[in-house]
Design a protein around this motif. Sequence first.
Motif, PDB file in Angstrom:
ATOM      1  N   ASN A  48      -7.848 -22.799  84.806  1.00 57.85           N
ATOM      2  CA  ASN A  48      -7.325 -23.052  83.462  1.00 57.85           C
ATOM      3  C   ASN A  48      -6.117 -22.146  83.187  1.00 57.85           C
ATOM      4  O   ASN A  48      -5.714 -21.358  84.034  1.00 57.85           O
ATOM      5  CB  ASN A  48      -8.413 -22.887  82.395  1.00 57.85           C
ATOM      6  N   LYS A  67      -8.617 -18.669  85.161  1.00 56.89           N
ATOM      7  CA  LYS A  67     -10.034 -18.692  85.543  1.00 56.89           C
ATOM      8  C   LYS A  67     -10.338 -19.991  86.295  1.00 56.89           C
ATOM      9  O   LYS A  67      -9.992 -21.082  85.847  1.00 56.89           O
ATOM     10  CB  LYS A  67     -10.909 -18.597  84.297  1.00 56.89           C
ATOM     11  N   LEU A 122      -4.811 -27.288  82.507  1.00 60.86           N
ATOM     12  CA  LEU A 122      -5.567 -27.141  83.747  1.00 60.86           C
ATOM     13  C   LEU A 122      -4.640 -27.367  84.935  1.00 60.86           C
ATOM     14  O   LEU A 122      -3.735 -28.194  84.861  1.00 60.86           O
ATOM     15  CB  LEU A 122      -6.721 -28.153  83.796  1.00 60.86           C
ATOM     16  N   ASP A 173     -13.309 -30.825  79.381  1.00 61.40           N
ATOM     17  CA  ASP A 173     -14.690 -30.640  79.816  1.00 61.40           C
ATOM     18  C   ASP A 173     -15.139 -31.653  80.866  1.00 61.40           C
ATOM     19  O   ASP A 173     -16.266 -31.581  81.345  1.00 61.40           O
ATOM     20  CB  ASP A 173     -15.625 -30.742  78.606  1.00 61.40           C
ATOM     21  N   VAL A 209     -12.189 -23.124  87.254  1.00 59.59           N
ATOM     22  CA  VAL A 209     -13.109 -23.974  86.515  1.00 59.59           C
ATOM     23  C   VAL A 209     -13.721 -25.052  87.403  1.00 59.59           C
ATOM     24  O   VAL A 209     -14.664 -25.727  86.995  1.00 59.59           O
ATOM     25  CB  VAL A 209     -12.438 -24.613  85.273  1.00 59.59           C
TER      26      VAL A 209
END
Length: 142
Positions: free
Chosen positions: A114, A118, A101, A134, A120
Amino acid sequence: MLKTLPLLLSLLLSTSLLAQWQWYAEETDPYTGKKGLVDQLDGTVYIPLEYDAIAIWPEDSLVTVTQGGKKGIFTIQGQRILPTEYEAIDLSGKMGGQLGLYGLQKGHRWGMANRAGKQVLPFEYEGVMALTPDLLIGRTNG
């Protein structure tokens, strides 16, 4: 021991073994001063010599590039992950290699992307942190 030395040297110099290693290095265009990433063994250009600065992160197989004060990310093989549109990129600690990340600053706000590029975590925070893939934390004053 002396009998095995020629065999070891022969193995180290074999093309099949050398083909497994890439000798990446920052290269500078002597006319423009722009930088890129080039394989020093065969001259393959992985990142074109068109950036003001580059930083190689071998532990993550990534390269950050800077152009006109904005930063972006490439893989060490030259695949663009993020375009050069960020004021700052944080690849340190868990955000870089361990979790894949990246903390990104756009304007005065931080968000996260990420390894696939993308987004996040949106660009709404004064600081960001990842505890697990997460569990992402965004800090605000208010």
